[in-house]
Design a protein around this motif. Structure first.
Motif, PDB file in Angstrom:
ATOM      1  N   LEU A   3      -7.640  21.056  23.808  1.00  0.00           N
ATOM      2  CA  LEU A   3      -7.239  22.405  24.238  1.00  0.00           C
ATOM      3  C   LEU A   3      -5.672  22.768  23.791  1.00  0.00           C
ATOM      4  CD1 LEU A   3      -9.080  22.631  27.600  1.00  0.00           C
ATOM      5  CD2 LEU A   3      -9.619  23.645  25.508  1.00  0.00           C
ATOM      6  N   ASP A   4      -4.930  21.682  23.934  1.00  0.00           N
ATOM      7  CA  ASP A   4      -3.513  21.963  23.753  1.00  0.00           C
ATOM      8  C   ASP A   4      -3.271  22.215  22.313  1.00  0.00           C
ATOM      9  OD1 ASP A   4      -2.856  21.620  26.387  1.00  0.00           O
ATOM     10  OD2 ASP A   4      -2.699  19.605  26.364  1.00  0.00           O
ATOM     11  N   ALA A   5      -4.168  21.320  21.457  1.00  0.00           N
ATOM     12  CA  ALA A   5      -3.788  21.335  19.962  1.00  0.00           C
ATOM     13  C   ALA A   5      -4.085  22.699  19.472  1.00  0.00           C
ATOM     14  CB  ALA A   5      -4.579  20.242  19.405  1.00  0.00           C
ATOM     15  N   GLU A   6      -5.208  23.401  20.061  1.00  0.00           N
ATOM     16  CA  GLU A   6      -5.715  24.478  19.418  1.00  0.00           C
ATOM     17  C   GLU A   6      -4.746  25.772  19.557  1.00  0.00           C
ATOM     18  OE1 GLU A   6      -9.320  26.847  18.136  1.00  0.00           O
ATOM     19  OE2 GLU A   6      -8.838  24.550  18.553  1.00  0.00           O
ATOM     20  N   CYS A   7      -3.648  25.481  20.575  1.00  0.00           N
ATOM     21  CA  CYS A   7      -2.382  26.467  20.564  1.00  0.00           C
ATOM     22  C   CYS A   7      -2.002  26.753  19.290  1.00  0.00           C
ATOM     23  CB  CYS A   7      -1.439  26.102  21.639  1.00  0.00           C
ATOM     24  SG  CYS A   7      -2.298  26.295  23.160  1.00  0.00           S
ATOM     25  N   ASP A   8      -1.539  25.651  18.500  1.00  0.00           N
ATOM     26  CA  ASP A   8      -1.151  25.695  16.963  1.00  0.00           C
ATOM     27  C   ASP A   8      -1.781  26.597  15.992  1.00  0.00           C
ATOM     28  OD1 ASP A   8       0.477  23.797  17.839  1.00  0.00           O
ATOM     29  OD2 ASP A   8      -0.627  21.966  16.797  1.00  0.00           O
ATOM     30  N   ALA A   9      -3.074  26.865  16.216  1.00  0.00           N
ATOM     31  CA  ALA A   9      -3.721  27.748  15.141  1.00  0.00           C
ATOM     32  C   ALA A   9      -3.466  29.093  15.903  1.00  0.00           C
ATOM     33  CB  ALA A   9      -5.414  27.374  15.316  1.00  0.00           C
ATOM     34  N   PHE A  11      -2.201  32.792  13.946  1.00  0.00           N
ATOM     35  CA  PHE A  11      -2.680  33.881  13.983  1.00  0.00           C
ATOM     36  C   PHE A  11      -1.932  34.842  14.744  1.00  0.00           C
ATOM     37  CE2 PHE A  11      -7.013  31.538  13.995  1.00  0.00           C
ATOM     38  CZ  PHE A  11      -7.212  31.466  12.516  1.00  0.00           C
ATOM     39  N   CYS A  12      -1.236  34.668  15.682  1.00  0.00           N
ATOM     40  CA  CYS A  12      -0.797  35.567  16.580  1.00  0.00           C
ATOM     41  C   CYS A  12       0.657  35.868  15.546  1.00  0.00           C
ATOM     42  CB  CYS A  12      -0.201  35.147  17.787  1.00  0.00           C
ATOM     43  SG  CYS A  12      -1.243  35.078  19.104  1.00  0.00           S
ATOM     44  N   GLU A  13       1.273  35.279  14.969  1.00  0.00           N
ATOM     45  CA  GLU A  13       2.446  35.319  13.993  1.00  0.00           C
ATOM     46  C   GLU A  13       1.969  36.221  12.914  1.00  0.00           C
ATOM     47  OE1 GLU A  13       5.549  33.008  11.034  1.00  0.00           O
ATOM     48  OE2 GLU A  13       4.173  32.064  12.146  1.00  0.00           O
ATOM     49  N   PRO A  42      -0.861  31.644   4.212  1.00  0.00           N
ATOM     50  CA  PRO A  42      -0.228  31.332   5.503  1.00  0.00           C
ATOM     51  C   PRO A  42      -1.434  30.532   6.541  1.00  0.00           C
ATOM     52  CG  PRO A  42      -1.008  33.713   5.480  1.00  0.00           C
ATOM     53  CD  PRO A  42      -1.289  33.020   4.091  1.00  0.00           C
ATOM     54  N   TYR A  43      -2.511  30.532   6.414  1.00  0.00           N
ATOM     55  CA  TYR A  43      -3.596  29.956   7.247  1.00  0.00           C
ATOM     56  C   TYR A  43      -3.859  28.479   6.761  1.00  0.00           C
ATOM     57  CZ  TYR A  43      -4.326  34.744   7.975  1.00  0.00           C
ATOM     58  OH  TYR A  43      -4.069  36.202   8.803  1.00  0.00           O
ATOM     59  N   PHE A 102      -5.807  21.989  10.455  1.00  0.00           N
ATOM     60  CA  PHE A 102      -5.996  21.685  11.610  1.00  0.00           C
ATOM     61  C   PHE A 102      -7.494  21.678  11.846  1.00  0.00           C
ATOM     62  CE2 PHE A 102      -7.224  23.352  15.713  1.00  0.00           C
ATOM     63  CZ  PHE A 102      -6.859  22.343  16.614  1.00  0.00           C
ATOM     64  N   TYR A 103      -8.197  22.491  11.438  1.00  0.00           N
ATOM     65  CA  TYR A 103      -9.808  22.500  11.503  1.00  0.00           C
ATOM     66  C   TYR A 103     -10.440  21.267  10.829  1.00  0.00           C
ATOM     67  CZ  TYR A 103      -9.688  27.300  13.031  1.00  0.00           C
ATOM     68  OH  TYR A 103      -9.304  28.578  13.655  1.00  0.00           O
ATOM     69  N   MET A 104      -9.636  20.575   9.830  1.00  0.00           N
ATOM     70  CA  MET A 104     -10.036  19.337   9.310  1.00  0.00           C
ATOM     71  C   MET A 104     -10.421  18.339  10.567  1.00  0.00           C
ATOM     72  SD  MET A 104     -11.316  19.581   6.336  1.00  0.00           S
ATOM     73  CE  MET A 104     -11.356  17.987   5.738  1.00  0.00           C
ATOM     74  N   ASN A 105      -9.576  18.451  11.481  1.00  0.00           N
ATOM     75  CA  ASN A 105      -9.665  17.480  12.513  1.00  0.00           C
ATOM     76  C   ASN A 105     -11.141  17.550  13.232  1.00  0.00           C
ATOM     77  OD1 ASN A 105      -7.036  16.439  12.251  1.00  0.00           O
ATOM     78  ND2 ASN A 105      -6.334  18.110  13.552  1.00  0.00           N
ATOM     79  N   GLU A 106     -11.857  18.460  12.786  1.00  0.00           N
ATOM     80  CA  GLU A 106     -13.187  18.587  13.679  1.00  0.00           C
ATOM     81  C   GLU A 106     -13.980  17.459  13.187  1.00  0.00           C
ATOM     82  OE1 GLU A 106     -13.702  20.592  15.998  1.00  0.00           O
ATOM     83  OE2 GLU A 106     -12.019  21.944  15.997  1.00  0.00           O
ATOM     84  N   GLU A 107     -13.685  16.816  12.320  1.00  0.00           N
ATOM     85  CA  GLU A 107     -14.595  15.622  11.824  1.00  0.00           C
ATOM     86  C   GLU A 107     -14.419  14.515  12.918  1.00  0.00           C
ATOM     87  OE1 GLU A 107     -16.754  13.015  10.284  1.00  0.00           O
ATOM     88  OE2 GLU A 107     -16.445  14.781   9.296  1.00  0.00           O
TER      89      GLU A 107
END
Length: 232
Positions: free
Chosen positions: A79-85, A89-91, A157-158, A164-169
């Motif tokens: 939940l905390d790590a998701e903030c990086d994504a 996106f917000c930027e 930029p993504y 980060f999404y590769m961590n879903e493994e």
């Protein structure tokens, strides 16, 4: 063939559609509409709150220390790590995260949450895991699809988001392992229901990208907003 492999094979048409979705293609090309980014962040932020409840239920249903550590780790870390994504996106959208947290779940997000609630209320751990598994799995698969393509990611930029999404493994693999362990003693009827839950979640993941890209929302959202302010 393991049960988890069968599930993934059954979901191939849906996974292909996710890979070809314009939002996912926008991630690959580094080009997404501002409105799509804003809608995604708003809805995913709310959806993660629901996932936290699902993970807590999975923690209660866990059968051994390995499963307990796994779901405790998800609650503690992701939940905390998701903030990086979200920050990326917000930027790119030119907005602030603190301004994105008061949204109302869209109709499709609302349906997704109800779908997960059904799995939790069943009290069946296999059902819950089958309903949860596509969440990390589809993200991992479309990310690998992008990163393994010949698309130049040098100035994308993504790229940090995809990394980060590769961590879903770390979440998809163990979840499928637990599913296979439970499938060994499940009835034919339970396996069939688990398959349906898995495939419905896969479609709801596709629907999530769809509602974000096209900003699909409640027809009478103004009524909902007015009532929420009135009852506050």
């Amino acid at each position: 063939m393991k049960f988890s492999e069968q599930l993934q094979k059954q979901a191939t048409p849906i996974m292909d559609a996710i890979n070809a979705h314009p939002f996912v293609e926008g991630l690959a090309k580094g080009d997404l509409p501002k409105e799509a980014l804003i809608t995604y962040v708003q809805q995913d932020y709310l959806f993660l709150k629901k996932l936290r409840e699902v993970w807590a239920s999975a923690l209660r249903m866990s059968k051994n220390d390995e499963q307990i550590r796994f779901f405790w780790g998800i609650i503690e870390v992701i939940l905390d790590a998701e903030c990086d994504a979200y920050d990326t996106f917000c930027e790119q959208a030119g907005v602030k995260m603190e301004d994105m947290k008061d949204a109302i779940p869209s109709p499709k997000a609302y349906l997704y949450e109800a779908h997960l609630d059904q799995a939790v209320l069943s009290g069946n751990f296999l059902y819950l895991l089958a309903a949860f598994a596509p969440t990390p799995w589809t993200y991992l698969e479309f990310t690998k699809h992008i990163l393994n393509s010949d698309i130049d990611m040098t100035n994308n930029p993504y790229k940090p988001v995809l990394d980060f999404y590769m961590n879903e493994e770390n979440y998809a693999g163990p979840t499928f392992k637990f599913i296979d362990e439970l499938a060994e003693t499940a009835t034919k009827e339970e396996l069939a229901e688990a398959s349906q839950l898995f495939l419905k979640t896969c479609e709801l993941e596709w629907q999530f990208w769809e509602q974000a890209y096209y900003q699909e929302d409640w027809k009478f959202k103004d009524v909902l907003e007015a009532a929420r302010k009135e009852m506050a």
